[in-house]
Structure formats: C-alpha cells, structure tokens
Motif scaffolding. Sequence first.
Motif, PDB file in Angstrom:
ATOM      1  N   LEU A   1       2.800 -11.971   3.439  1.00 41.59           N
ATOM      2  CA  LEU A   1       2.012 -10.854   2.964  1.00 41.59           C
ATOM      3  C   LEU A   1       1.720 -10.648   1.622  1.00 41.59           C
ATOM      4  CD1 LEU A   1       3.875  -7.929   5.016  1.00 41.59           C
ATOM      5  CD2 LEU A   1       1.960  -9.117   5.685  1.00 41.59           C
TER       6      LEU A   1
ATOM      7  N   ARG B   1      -0.697   0.347   1.361  1.00 41.99           N
ATOM      8  CA  ARG B   1      -0.783  -0.079   2.830  1.00 41.99           C
ATOM      9  C   ARG B   1      -1.074   0.939   3.852  1.00 41.99           C
ATOM     10  NH1 ARG B   1       3.138  -4.499   3.389  1.00 41.99           N
ATOM     11  NH2 ARG B   1       1.810  -5.621   2.191  1.00 41.99           N
TER      12      ARG B   1
ATOM     13  N   GLU C   1      -1.660  -6.864   7.329  1.00 42.24           N
ATOM     14  CA  GLU C   1      -1.482  -8.025   6.555  1.00 42.24           C
ATOM     15  C   GLU C   1      -2.192  -7.911   5.387  1.00 42.24           C
ATOM     16  OE1 GLU C   1      -1.387 -11.842   9.788  1.00 42.24           O
ATOM     17  OE2 GLU C   1      -3.245 -11.025   9.098  1.00 42.24           O
TER      18      GLU C   1
ATOM     19  N   CYS D   1       4.078  -5.670  11.290  1.00 44.11           N
ATOM     20  CA  CYS D   1       3.987  -6.704  10.326  1.00 44.11           C
ATOM     21  C   CYS D   1       4.956  -6.869   9.224  1.00 44.11           C
ATOM     22  CB  CYS D   1       2.517  -6.531   9.620  1.00 44.11           C
ATOM     23  SG  CYS D   1       1.295  -7.147  10.818  1.00 44.11           S
ATOM     24  N   GLU D   2       5.624  -5.657   8.688  1.00 37.46           N
ATOM     25  CA  GLU D   2       6.630  -5.607   7.614  1.00 37.46           C
ATOM     26  C   GLU D   2       8.078  -5.922   8.292  1.00 37.46           C
ATOM     27  OE1 GLU D   2       6.403  -1.915   5.816  1.00 37.46           O
ATOM     28  OE2 GLU D   2       4.633  -2.499   4.595  1.00 37.46           O
TER      29      GLU D   2
END
Length: 526
Positions: A503, A442, A435, A183-184
Amino acid sequence: MADEKSSLIPQPSTSYQQIYSYGATSKESIPFIKNGTSAIVTKSPLPADTPLSSKAGRGKAFRQVMASFIANLGTINTGMAFGFSATSLPQLKSANSAIPITDNEASWIASLSAAGTPVGCIVSGYLMDNIGRRLTLIVTEVPLIIGWLLVAFAQNVPMIYIGRLLIGFGSGMVGAPARVYTCEVSQPHLRGMLGALASVGVSTGVLIQYVIGSVTSWNILAGISATVPILSLLTMLFLPETPNYLLSHDKREKAESALTKLRGSTCNLEDEIEKMIAFKEKNHVEPLKSPREIIKALMSPSALKPFTILALYFFIYQWCGVNTITFYAVEVFEASGAQFDKRYLTISLGIIRVIFTVVGCVLCRRCGRRPLTFVSALGCGSTMIILAVYMYFVHYWKQNGITPMHSWIPVASIFIFIICCTMGYLIIPWVMIGEVYPTQVRGIVGGMTTCAAHLSVFSVVKTFPYLKHALYDYGTFALYGSMSIAGTVFFYMFLPETKGRTLQEIEDYFCGRTKSLKKNSTPERA
C-alpha cells in the motif's frame, strides 16, 4: 499474558534502509496534510526487507482469510439487492399479485436500491475515518435489516420503495469498509485474492435471490434476506480493528494486539509495525480534523488521480450492460429470443457468475489487474454486439412472422458475457478501492468511489426501459458493447498494475515520488 505476547512478537530488525522522497521539492506531489498545510516530507528510515517478504516470515493465511471472509459477509447484501428485482418484478407485475404494479413502478423498485446506495457510500466514507473500519461495518447492517423487513411485510408500493432505499443505503455503506478492511488486514501476497471476496459476495447474493426467488414469493424472499445482515453484524463483533487505522490514531499497543490476532506467531510482527510507523512518520500521516484539511487531502494528486481512474473505470464497466442483465435477467432472456425455460436460465446465470468470480479471485493473484481488465473489456464488448445483432434478427423475424432460429446464440452470448465480466470488471476496480488511496483519506475517497460506482449502476438500470423504447433491444445492447470496447483504450493508457505492490508503494506512485510501480526484483503475488 505480557510474557506470552512478547514471545509471539520477534525482536525489531537492526537493518534499515534509507527511503527518500523523490517528490519532496514539489508541493503538488505532497498529498499529506498536517495542521492545515502541506507537510514537508523528510528522509526517514524504514526497516529493510526482512523475512516478512518470504514465505517463512509471512503471517498465518487462515487468520487473514477468516477476517476477510467475515468482513465481506455484508457484501452478499449488495448482490441480493441487485438480484431481488429479477425474480420479484415478474411476480409483482402478474395479474394475481397482492400488490399490483405498473411498468414505471417496476423500474423504480429495480433502481431505488441503486439510488440509495450513493448516500450510504458517502456516509460510510466519513464514518470509516472517524469511528474506524470495524465499527462502520457493524453500523451498516442496521439499515439493511430494517429495509429487508419493510419489504417482507409491505402492504403497498411505498413500503417497498422505502425498504429498497434502505437496502441500497446499507449496501452502499458496506462496500468501501469491507474492501478497505480486507486490504488493510491482509499481506500483499494475499491481498488481491482476498480483496476480490467482495465480488464473490455480490455474485453469491445474486445467486441466492435467483434460486430462492424461483421457488418462493417475493415477500418471503425478502424475509430470508434479512438473515444475512443479522449474521454479519454478530460475527463482526469478534474481529479487531485494522492496525493501519489504529496507528493513524496513535494507538500502537492496540495495533500490535490487532496484528497479533491477524497474523499469528509466524510473522515478524514487530518489523511490520515498525514499517507502518516509519511510513506514517515519513509522510506525517495524522488524522484530519478540519474540513479545510480534508479538502486539501482530497484534492492532492495521490487521491485525485486514482479517484478519476476508478470513477471512469466504474462508468465504463457499468455501461457494458452487466447490471441490466442482472436486474432484468428474465426479461432479457425473453427479449433475446431464447427458447429455453427462463427461470432455469436465470439460475444457471447466477451459478456461472459465482463460479467465475471465484476463478477471477485466483487469477487476480496470478495475472494482475490490467490483463483481466482487458479480458473483460474485449469479451463483454464483443458478446454484447453479437447479442445485439441476433436481437435485430429477432425483431425482423417477429415482424415478418418467421420462427426464430439458432436460439442458442443469445444464451451463449449472455453466458460468455457474464464469464468475461466476472473475471475482470466485477473484481478489479473493487479490489483497487482498498489499494490506491492514501491512508489519511482512504475511507472518504473509498466511499466517494463506491458512490460514483453506484451512481453509474442507477443510471444504467433506470435508463434501460427508456433506451429500449428509443433504440429497441438490439440498439441498446449495441450501445453497451461499443462502450466496453471503447473503454479498452482508456484502460491501456491509464490503468496502473498494482499486483504485488505494498500500500505504501502504491501511495508513493500516485504522489509522484516514484515514476513506476514496476520493480526489477520479482514481486510477490497479490
């Protein structure tokens, strides 16, 4: 090299927009911690919308896909850990087994991998925020390699136990880092689809075990399984760290270099970096060092709210019965009264799972998180209840010496159940792990979430034999179906739609700075 690099990075945009913190007056809505206290969220300019949001300004999809694919190779192990017992337990319980086992030992072999997983989740969460996402993914492969080799060369049941625990520990470690890394490093229009690669990896691992396990012995299967973490470890050495993590540790040059590798020359790299930095400065995102700072960040609404939602999501999804079927596939087909070859049914089930997990990845990009979740909740619930009703008649027929009829019904129910499950349950909560959590925690909260998920897996797999004894097969599957249908109410009321949101936008929503994730403008596909 400097000239070449500068030519790949466009000049900063001169257009900015003011982003205001709607929740700045409420301490409860400020999750970010600075020097042990809640930081004051201030006005800070963020770069305005640029060509980054258009197709012309996007990075190269191939680079993001390859990075995500490599990062998720390790998730195949999770599926292998799940699928191993389905084909291996019947071999170990057979009369000519080199290591004969009892029913109780079989339940421990099936569930011990899930018991070791929560510990791995917590450890990886801590490591992600301290040594980085990439290095954590490399470290996770070590216990997996050792665990599979222990099972492959096992001489007794305790060796299998230890190997299964290490496999579960490694599977727990790989879950959150793979999803957070994906996701990053991916842009919003690709994030939903690439975030679902972990679910494809799990389904692929299950299928590998079903296919290879049907034609070879359990110890050879374990030896073959050891090649996956070895391959994952070697390929991860070529990937960069995520830009988000590097910026949170004030390493801008390294973040720019990583983003260049991940995006290529088609993306407005400088603009994307500036947006990340502006968000970091606006919210005072700094590495958390003391336990007090970490606890305060974990108890903030931006971490606690999404954690509660996802923990309950995983509990409902696991108690729909999916991993009971995955772990005990052969036994479930036998108990259902199906008249077909159980090995071929099990392999077919694995193939269906992989195909529809890929379909779910595509649908995740187009349909969003909520619709697919409703498909799973209602589809899984109704098919489990149909299966339970048929099993009740099988129980009655056996007691009265009647030949079972319409044996296609349980097979169709299980297959449709898996189709519905893979399109929502097996994808959506895992995608959302990467997310919905604040940058600062995180890693830790992602690890805690996967820990909660695998505790639910353990509770379902370990209790299945006892529930069968107390409620019979039909009562157990009726319970699973009822749980899934009841979960629809929870999903309708509390599950947010994160499709197409960045995000930063998702983080602002859970902080309370924005009231909704909806936009008037057409969102990007995610």
